[in-house]
Write a protein that holds these residues in place. Sequence first.
Motif, PDB file in Angstrom:
ATOM      1  N   ASN A   1       0.798  -1.234   0.000  1.00 46.46           N
ATOM      2  CA  ASN A   1       0.000   0.000   0.000  1.00 46.46           C
ATOM      3  C   ASN A   1       0.824   1.275   0.000  1.00 46.46           C
ATOM      4  OD1 ASN A   1      -2.307  -1.480   0.034  1.00 46.46           O
ATOM      5  ND2 ASN A   1      -2.732  -1.221   2.206  1.00 46.46           N
ATOM      6  N   LEU A   2       2.135   1.160   0.016  1.00 50.49           N
ATOM      7  CA  LEU A   2       2.977   2.350   0.140  1.00 50.49           C
ATOM      8  C   LEU A   2       3.119   3.062  -1.208  1.00 50.49           C
ATOM      9  CD1 LEU A   2       5.798   0.936   2.471  1.00 50.49           C
ATOM     10  CD2 LEU A   2       3.627   2.015   3.098  1.00 50.49           C
ATOM     11  N   PRO A   3       3.310   4.376  -1.190  1.00 52.01           N
ATOM     12  CA  PRO A   3       3.402   5.145  -2.446  1.00 52.01           C
ATOM     13  C   PRO A   3       4.795   5.083  -3.068  1.00 52.01           C
ATOM     14  CG  PRO A   3       3.553   6.645  -0.588  1.00 52.01           C
ATOM     15  CD  PRO A   3       3.324   5.272  -0.003  1.00 52.01           C
ATOM     16  N   ILE A   4       5.360   3.892  -3.147  1.00 55.66           N
ATOM     17  CA  ILE A   4       6.747   3.727  -3.592  1.00 55.66           C
ATOM     18  C   ILE A   4       6.862   3.950  -5.097  1.00 55.66           C
ATOM     19  CG2 ILE A   4       8.676   2.093  -3.737  1.00 55.66           C
ATOM     20  CD1 ILE A   4       7.538   0.696  -1.266  1.00 55.66           C
ATOM     21  N   GLU A   5       7.917   4.670  -5.499  1.00 52.75           N
ATOM     22  CA  GLU A   5       8.199   4.921  -6.912  1.00 52.75           C
ATOM     23  C   GLU A   5       9.500   4.256  -7.354  1.00 52.75           C
ATOM     24  OE1 GLU A   5       8.249   9.153  -7.114  1.00 52.75           O
ATOM     25  OE2 GLU A   5       6.091   9.370  -6.736  1.00 52.75           O
ATOM     26  N   ASP A   6      10.332   3.872  -6.380  1.00 53.19           N
ATOM     27  CA  ASP A   6      11.625   3.248  -6.679  1.00 53.19           C
ATOM     28  C   ASP A   6      11.819   2.108  -5.681  1.00 53.19           C
ATOM     29  OD1 ASP A   6      14.240   2.495  -7.037  1.00 53.19           O
ATOM     30  OD2 ASP A   6      15.114   4.494  -6.829  1.00 53.19           O
ATOM     31  N   LEU A   7      11.681   0.834  -6.159  1.00 52.70           N
ATOM     32  CA  LEU A   7      11.737  -0.325  -5.276  1.00 52.70           C
ATOM     33  C   LEU A   7      12.752  -1.327  -5.798  1.00 52.70           C
ATOM     34  CD1 LEU A   7      10.632  -2.004  -2.883  1.00 52.70           C
ATOM     35  CD2 LEU A   7       8.914  -2.927  -4.455  1.00 52.70           C
ATOM     36  N   ASN A   8      13.690  -1.725  -4.936  1.00 53.94           N
ATOM     37  CA  ASN A   8      14.665  -2.746  -5.293  1.00 53.94           C
ATOM     38  C   ASN A   8      14.739  -3.762  -4.158  1.00 53.94           C
ATOM     39  OD1 ASN A   8      16.900  -4.326  -5.978  1.00 53.94           O
ATOM     40  ND2 ASN A   8      18.028  -2.592  -6.839  1.00 53.94           N
ATOM     41  N   VAL A   9      14.291  -4.994  -4.446  1.00 51.95           N
ATOM     42  CA  VAL A   9      14.334  -6.063  -3.451  1.00 51.95           C
ATOM     43  C   VAL A   9      15.135  -7.248  -3.989  1.00 51.95           C
ATOM     44  CG1 VAL A   9      12.186  -5.406  -2.308  1.00 51.95           C
ATOM     45  CG2 VAL A   9      12.103  -6.967  -4.262  1.00 51.95           C
ATOM     46  N   GLU A  10      16.020  -7.015  -4.922  1.00 54.19           N
ATOM     47  CA  GLU A  10      16.779  -8.088  -5.560  1.00 54.19           C
ATOM     48  C   GLU A  10      17.657  -8.847  -4.571  1.00 54.19           C
ATOM     49  OE1 GLU A  10      18.968  -6.200  -8.729  1.00 54.19           O
ATOM     50  OE2 GLU A  10      17.486  -6.840 -10.222  1.00 54.19           O
ATOM     51  N   ASN A  11      17.936 -10.109  -4.939  1.00 53.01           N
ATOM     52  CA  ASN A  11      18.934 -10.923  -4.242  1.00 53.01           C
ATOM     53  C   ASN A  11      18.677 -11.044  -2.746  1.00 53.01           C
ATOM     54  OD1 ASN A  11      20.281 -11.162  -6.747  1.00 53.01           O
ATOM     55  ND2 ASN A  11      21.346  -9.223  -6.383  1.00 53.01           N
ATOM     56  N   ASN A  12      17.462 -11.473  -2.413  1.00 52.98           N
ATOM     57  CA  ASN A  12      17.094 -11.824  -1.049  1.00 52.98           C
ATOM     58  C   ASN A  12      16.516 -13.239  -1.065  1.00 52.98           C
ATOM     59  OD1 ASN A  12      17.336  -9.513   1.075  1.00 52.98           O
ATOM     60  ND2 ASN A  12      16.677  -8.467  -0.796  1.00 52.98           N
TER      61      ASN A  12
END
Length: 696
Positions: free
Chosen positions: A207-218
């Motif tokens: 629900n967050l207003p995120i515009e730049d998300l990086n969750v790689e390599n987890n």
Amino acid sequence: MHHNLAGLWIAVLAVLTAAVHCKTNSKDVEALNVMYKSLNSPSQLSGWKSSGGDPCGDSWEGIKCSGSSVTDIDLSGLGLRGTMGYQLNSLTSVTSFDLSNNNLNGEIPYQLPPNTRFLDLSKNQFTGNVPYSISQMTDLDHLNLAHNQLKNQLGDMFKKLTKLKQLDLSFNQLSESLPQSFKSLSSLKKLHLQNNQFSGTINVIANLPIEDLNVENNKFTGWIPEELKDIDSLQTGGNSWSTGPAPPPPPGTPPIKHAEKHHSGKSLVTGLAIAGVILAVLAITIIAIAFFKRRSDSFLPSSHFLDEERRSRRSSFAPLASRELSRRSGADAGKDLKELSPVLDSATIDIKVLQNEKTTPTGARASVSDSESANRMIATRSNSVRATSFSLADLQVATANFASGRLLGEGSIGRVYRAKYSDGKVLAVKEIDPSLFHGGPPEEFSQIVANISKLHHPNIAELVGYISEDGHSMLIYEYFRNGSLHEFLHLSDDFSKPLTWNTRVRIALGTARAVEYLHEICSPSLVHRNIKSSNILLDSDLNPRLSDYGLASFYQRTSQNLGAGYNAPECKKPSAYTLKSDVYCFGVVMLELLTGRMPLDSSKPQSEQCLVGWASPQLHDIDALEKMVDPALRGLYPLKSVSRFADIIALCVQSEPEFRPPMSEVVQALMQLVQRSNMNMREDLGASRRTDDYDV
């Protein structure tokens, strides 16, 4: 005329010069002094000093000020080594704090500038946890801890960070699931979590207003929420995402707040159709209102249904009962729930408690009255520091000529009296036994006063003044009406509420900080030699204040070095006492906090009379440990926290001094205990008192 004008200009220039070279706030100076020493006094920090100085007036490297307060610290990319210091919480005006791209190591200090908006500690070698104190930094806009060696689970510390726009925790070793309080990051635009070991789903950020998300390599699993798939900058590779269509949300799941920016074309058409209907209804309503102008009140649409809808959407959720209550049941649990209501009102740590600041919330204690502050001992911050000299005649009046009714206690080196002055000021006066001076007191006593008056820490009882007159040698301290930890634990009456578990942990942590200060910050190191619960005073906020420091030379001359039960095994004679002996004594104090027992109690069975001897073999036995805990706690404690507390005790009271940890490690262990337990430290003042009636 010309002379008057010239004089006026000189006066103006003098004022301007004074304004430019104004003295920096003393707390800011002291914090930067400590920081400089912790960074190993690097030459690249031009202008910085390890004692005193004027950062604002003398333009210290990387420091910006507003008036006499430090507001910006930018030491990025200077090749700095060492640690950040322990007094950063004093920098209350700092809004930008950047130590990125250096070689700093150790754990990130628990105490950080509390009002910071921009915090960048990236590209260093920090280890340990993300400090839970961040939970109280409500003005944070930008937080970057990337490219360090931070590990363990990320604490549930984001509930109050509603202003945070950028969060970068990438390239660390953080693990386990994302905290639920991420849901509160309502302003978050950028979130970088790549190259960690996070697991579980990322649904909490949907629900967050995120515009730049990086969750790689987890190690994330589950599905990428539909609400995140249209983010402009989205990187999700290197995880274990599930394939196939995502399952429908559970029944009763509320609609996604920000779904409108991710809707498909069909949803958009549907939305436009609904909007058209709404506009048509509004148009008809306006026409009706105009036509029936005189009866408009009866035709206006009621806001009742709208209010009901708003209420249903924002219905508050009662916090889960503390794990301390999970051990209780029936009527007892209900009664305990009522008593612990201050705990349940908030799920965050009060950072001022853990930082042990001297600042006080409105309506709470004022540590020193105006008249008392005028008698503070510090004249300067140089090596010539002197405490205030008091008059013996005035003191005799204030103590009713040292009447027995004013006697607070008697130890191996002298008596302590309560002195009450006519202006209402109350002080504690320690008279040193004259027999302890070799050849006469004046010179040695003056040196002791000078040394003690240089020591300043939020968890020590500071020296206010002294008397050296007519053969009397006295040290004068702040007076704490709550008395000592010994009184709270062992002499409490029916009008006292017992110390809660969180209060006990706070007292242990604050005391450990004080001993760490004496051992590892002071140069040369100071051995205390008399750490015991009766020398740990409690202020009106129940913060610990260690007393009797700086008097080791006196204690070395007495045959009775410590109270019974505190002597470390190696201390057969006073000369064998070391810093590690202090650590042992601190471990005994922690045992008192855990068990509520005295270090030596002849009223107990023979096998239980010596607290260390009885408790030590049981500290790693969880079943035995439950039976050891102070009955006054009535089962209200998290067992994991108690177990970790016992582990720290076991290290401190080892019989071999070389195996005991230094106090800095004890402090870190206690801080980790607090962070891992997600302790709520605010309940102390409501649940631990000496003045309120105790509800049985």
